[in-house]
Every structure is written in C-alpha cells, then in structure tokens.
Design an enzyme around this catalytic site. Sequence first.
Site, short mmCIF file in Angstrom:
data_model
loop_
_atom_site.label_atom_id
_atom_site.label_comp_id
_atom_site.label_asym_id
_atom_site.label_seq_id
_atom_site.Cartn_x
_atom_site.Cartn_y
_atom_site.Cartn_z
CB VAL A 230 -0.39 -0.72 -7.65
CG1 VAL A 230 -0.66 -1.59 -6.17
CG2 VAL A 230 -1.27 0.21 -7.91
CE1 TYR B 125 -13.49 2.67 -9.09
CE2 TYR B 125 -15.78 2.26 -9.80
CZ TYR B 125 -14.78 2.31 -9.00
OH TYR B 125 -14.69 1.16 -7.87
CE LYS C 288 -12.04 -0.31 -9.92
NZ LYS C 288 -10.97 -1.40 -8.91
CG ASP D 87 -2.48 0.62 0.86
OD1 ASP D 87 -2.34 1.69 -0.01
OD2 ASP D 87 -3.23 0.21 1.57
CB SER E 204 -16.48 -1.51 -9.97
OG SER E 204 -17.60 -0.76 -9.55
#
Length: 256
Positions: A61, A162, A166, A36, A149
């Site tokens: 990441v 977004y 996803k 993280d 998602s």
Amino acid sequence: MDISGASVLVTGAASGLGAATAAALAARGAHVVGLDLRAAVERAAASGERREGIELVAGDVTSEADVRRAVEAASAAGPLRVAVSCAGIATGARLLGRSGPHDQGAFERTIAVNLLGTFQVLRLAAEAMAAAEPLDADGQRGVVVQTASVAAFDGQIGQVAYSASKGAVAAMTLPAARELARHGVRVVTIAPGVVDTPMMAGLGDEVRAGLEATVPFPARLARPDEFARLVGMVVEHDYLNGETIRMDGALRMPPR
C-alpha cells in the site's frame, strides 16, 4: 448504496479485518479486489480457503504503482464504488527505552504503512470514483472507508508511532469528505478497539484476558466480522460522511 454488481477494493484483504470485510462485501454481490503483501496472498492461496467473488492481488500500500494497479484491476470489472483500507501494522516502542530513544526507522515505517498507505488508497480510489457515473439523484459515486484505532485518541505508553499514524488517519477524514463532496464521494473512518485478529492471537491468553477485562461491555474482544458488518452499514447508509466511528464496547484505553 447498493453494491451488488459493483467493484470494491479492500487492502489488507488476506487476513484479519481485511479478509472479513472482503468476504462480507463479496457476499453482498460485489466484485472484490483484495490487495495485500505477496507473502500474505501466498499464505491465503495455500490455505485452500474458497474466496468466491474475491480476487487477491499482491502489492504494497505504500507503493503508488501497486495501489494504482489494484484500483485498475477493480475498475476493470465495473465502476469502483467502495474502497476500504484495512492494511496496517502495529509498532510498540517507548520514546526513551533501555536501548535509547525510539528508533526513527520504525516510526517512519509505521507512518508509511498506516498513514501513507491509507492516503494512497484515498486519493487513487477517489480519482476512479469521480470518473464514474452517479448512482442516484444525489450524485453519489462512491465511498472510501478508512481504518483508524482507539489509539488515535487513547494512545498507551509505547504507542507513539501507532497513535500518530492512526490519529492522522482520523484527522484526514473530515477535510477529505468536504473536498470530495463535489464528486459525490463519501469518506468515513472506523476506529476499532481490541479486535480478535491474527496479530492479537500472538499475544497469548493472559494478555488477551487482560484486554478483554478492560472493555466495559461486551467484555470481550471484537470479532473481525463485526468490523465488516459496520463497513457494510457505512456503505449502505448514504448520510454517513466525514465521521470517525468508534467500535470499541465503550473502551477507553488506560495509560498502559
């Protein structure tokens, strides 16, 4: 797949879905390395919460070097068998807003974290898994679990960035599973609906209540531990592969 004594990598592991997943897999006897951002890792350390079996490491990441370092840290304790990508950001902006068109930098950042970050974990974890000895007569070596998602399929107004990120994660699932089959590595994606995470907590009670009302049953937000339980089921169920699983209480998001 039995992960007792195995090594696991979880991204976004300092809070929310990642923290719940890391705890659930550690409880199954795995050694978990959680990646993280440094600020999130420091907050988790300052909280004083005990995280037995979980080693949190700071990194981004979107950085190949950081993800590779986390993969190597996990592999140092034994063969890497499971990698779970939970790190992600949510971006809300209209294509044409009051201040003009959607900011390109915000779009690129969303793609970088949610898609490129997931891709980094997929390719580097698969590399480590492919080098390990098979676990069974089927030749299974590991499993990569990704997080999409419901916005990948039911994107709302203001979710172009977004949803794009996803949706791409979901689209990677089948070709990745087909390609990694010869290495004995499975790839499965989970597409959660509305989940009670720290990100959701900042929306306020009225917004939360409105979201809960849109879920057919059960009419509430999902809990992070329910996501973690589904990850555990995916890990254990050796015949689950190349699929995106909705975990949403039959929710289909309206336009707004």
